[in-house]
Scaffold this motif. Structure first.
Motif, mmCIF file in Angstrom:
data_model
loop_
_atom_site.group_PDB
_atom_site.id
_atom_site.type_symbol
_atom_site.label_atom_id
_atom_site.label_comp_id
_atom_site.label_asym_id
_atom_site.label_seq_id
_atom_site.Cartn_x
_atom_site.Cartn_y
_atom_site.Cartn_z
ATOM 1 N N UNK A 1 0.835 -1.208 0.000
ATOM 2 C CA UNK A 1 0.000 0.000 0.000
ATOM 3 C C UNK A 1 0.869 1.258 0.000
ATOM 4 N N UNK A 2 1.981 1.204 0.719
ATOM 5 C CA UNK A 2 2.877 2.359 0.757
ATOM 6 C C UNK A 2 3.516 2.606 -0.611
ATOM 7 N N UNK A 3 3.895 1.536 -1.293
ATOM 8 C CA UNK A 3 4.417 1.680 -2.662
ATOM 9 C C UNK A 3 3.355 2.312 -3.560
ATOM 10 N N UNK A 4 2.123 1.837 -3.417
ATOM 11 C CA UNK A 4 1.024 2.397 -4.218
ATOM 12 C C UNK A 4 0.814 3.876 -3.902
ATOM 13 N N UNK A 5 0.929 4.251 -2.627
ATOM 14 C CA UNK A 5 0.760 5.653 -2.253
ATOM 15 C C UNK A 5 1.824 6.531 -2.903
ATOM 16 N N UNK A 6 3.051 6.038 -2.965
ATOM 17 C CA UNK A 6 4.106 6.796 -3.649
ATOM 18 C C UNK A 6 3.744 6.963 -5.118
ATOM 19 N N UNK A 7 3.341 5.871 -5.761
ATOM 20 C CA UNK A 7 2.962 5.925 -7.176
ATOM 21 C C UNK A 7 1.798 6.885 -7.406
ATOM 22 N N UNK A 8 0.768 6.779 -6.562
ATOM 23 C CA UNK A 8 -0.417 7.611 -6.735
ATOM 24 C C UNK A 8 -0.121 9.074 -6.441
ATOM 25 N N UNK A 9 0.709 9.318 -5.426
ATOM 26 C CA UNK A 9 1.067 10.692 -5.119
ATOM 27 C C UNK A 9 1.844 11.338 -6.245
ATOM 28 N N UNK A 10 2.699 10.552 -6.891
ATOM 29 C CA UNK A 10 3.474 11.093 -8.007
ATOM 30 C C UNK A 10 2.585 11.360 -9.211
ATOM 31 N N UNK A 11 1.597 10.494 -9.428
ATOM 32 C CA UNK A 11 0.616 10.758 -10.465
ATOM 33 C C UNK A 11 0.885 10.130 -11.811
ATOM 34 N N UNK A 12 1.781 9.141 -11.878
ATOM 35 C CA UNK A 12 2.004 8.394 -13.118
ATOM 36 C C UNK A 12 1.433 6.993 -12.940
ATOM 37 N N UNK A 13 0.797 6.410 -13.962
ATOM 38 C CA UNK A 13 0.129 5.108 -13.796
ATOM 39 C C UNK A 13 1.063 3.912 -13.922
#
Length: 239
Positions: free
Chosen positions: A164-176
Motif C-alpha cells: 500500500x505504501x508503494x502504491x501511495x508513492x505511485x499515486x502521489x506522483x501521479x504516473x500510472x
C-alpha cells in the motif's frame, strides 16, 4: 561561532549547524548542487534548503530547516508517502528541459529516501543531502523513494501494508506505473549493490566507508529479496 554536530552525512567529513545555517564539507559535486539549489530557489521550489555560499573554513552553507528524518512508517502521517511523491514530482517538473538536466528527462534527487527527507508532525517538508542529484529518469527517482520509504525486510511490517505504501508513492506522483515501477525498484537495488560492492573491495577507501558499503549491500540485498519474494502482492496493489 557555536557549532553543533548534526547526525547523518555519512559521506561527508563535517556536518554542523551554526545558528540558522548548516555547514558541510565541500566536495566534487558541490558546484552542481550550488547551481541546482540556486535554480530551485529562483523558481520558488519550497522543498529544499537554500544555498548561501562558502564559509571561511571552505564549507558549503545551507539554510537550516527544522525537522526530523524517519526510518519507519509509524513515524509518518497517513498521507506522508503521497505528499513526498508530490514533492519529488514538482522537482522533476521544474527541471524538465533545463540545462542542468543535460539532455536527460529531468534532474533527479538521486537519494530521496526517508532518511534524506525532513518531516514535521509526520509530514514531509523538504529534501536534504543533494549530493547524488543529477540528470536522470523520473521512474528511477520514484522507484528509489518507493523502495526506501516502503520496503522493510527486517521490521515486522505486513507485506500488504508495504504494498500500500508503494502504491501511495505511485499515486502521489501521479504516473500510472505498475509492473515497470516494481522492476525499477529491483533495478535500483541492484545498482546500489553493484556500486557498493566496488566500494567494499576498494582497500584505498577508509575502513568506515567500506563498513558503510557493507551495510548498504546488506540492506539492498534484503530489500531486493523481499520485493522478489512478494512481487505478486506488490503488483496486485499497483494494478
Amino acid at each position: 561561532m557555536n557549532e553543533q554536530p548534526l547526525a547523518g552525512g555519512h559521506l561527508t567529513d563535517e556536518l554542523v549547524r551554526i545558528g540558522s545555517t548548516v555547514r558541510r564539507t565541500r566536495g566534487p559535486h558541490s558546484p552542481f548542487v550550488e547551481e541546482l539549489l540556486g535554480y530551485l530557489e529562483s523558481v520558488g521550489y519550497p522543498y529544499a534548503p537554500r544555498y548561501r555560499g562558502v564559509d571561511e573554513a571552505g564549507r558549503d552553507i545551507f539554510t537550516y530547516i527544522p525537522g526530523n528524518t524517519s526510518d519507519h512508517p509509524r513515524q509518518r502521517a497517513p498521507d506522508a508517502s503521497k505528499l513526498g511523491a508530490r514533492m519529488l514530482r514538482q522537482l522533476h517538473d521544474v527541471t524538465t528541459g533545463h540545462a542542468l538536466a543535460a539532455g536527460a528527462k529531468c534532474v533527479t534527487h538521486g537519494d530521496a529516501g526517508d532518511n534524506n527527507t525532513l518531516f514535521r508532525n509526520g509530514c514531509p517538508i523538504a529534501f536534504i543531502d543533494w549530493d547524488f542529484a543529477g540528470p536522470g529518469r523520473r521512474i528511477d527517482d520514484v522507484a528509489y523513494m518507493a523502495w526506501s520509504w516502503s520496503i522493510y525486510p527486517v521490521e515486522q511490517v505486513p507485506i500488504p501494508y508495504q504494498a500500500e505504501q508503494v502504491r501511495d508513492v505511485r499515486d502521489g506522483y501521479g504516473y500510472p506505473w505498475a509492473d515497470e515501477l516494481v522492476h525499477a525498484m529491483v533495478h535500483q537495488q541492484t545498482v546500489l549493490i553493484n556500486e557498493e560492492s566496488a566500494h567494499l573491495a576498494n582497500l584505498a577507501l577508509p575502513a568506515a566507508r567500506r563498513d558503510q558499503a557493507l551495510h548498504a549491500i546488506e540492506w539492498a540485498t534484503a530489500s531486493r529479496d523481499t520485493v522478489n519474494r512478494h512481487i505478486d502482492v506488490l503488483l496486485s496493489a499497483l494494478r
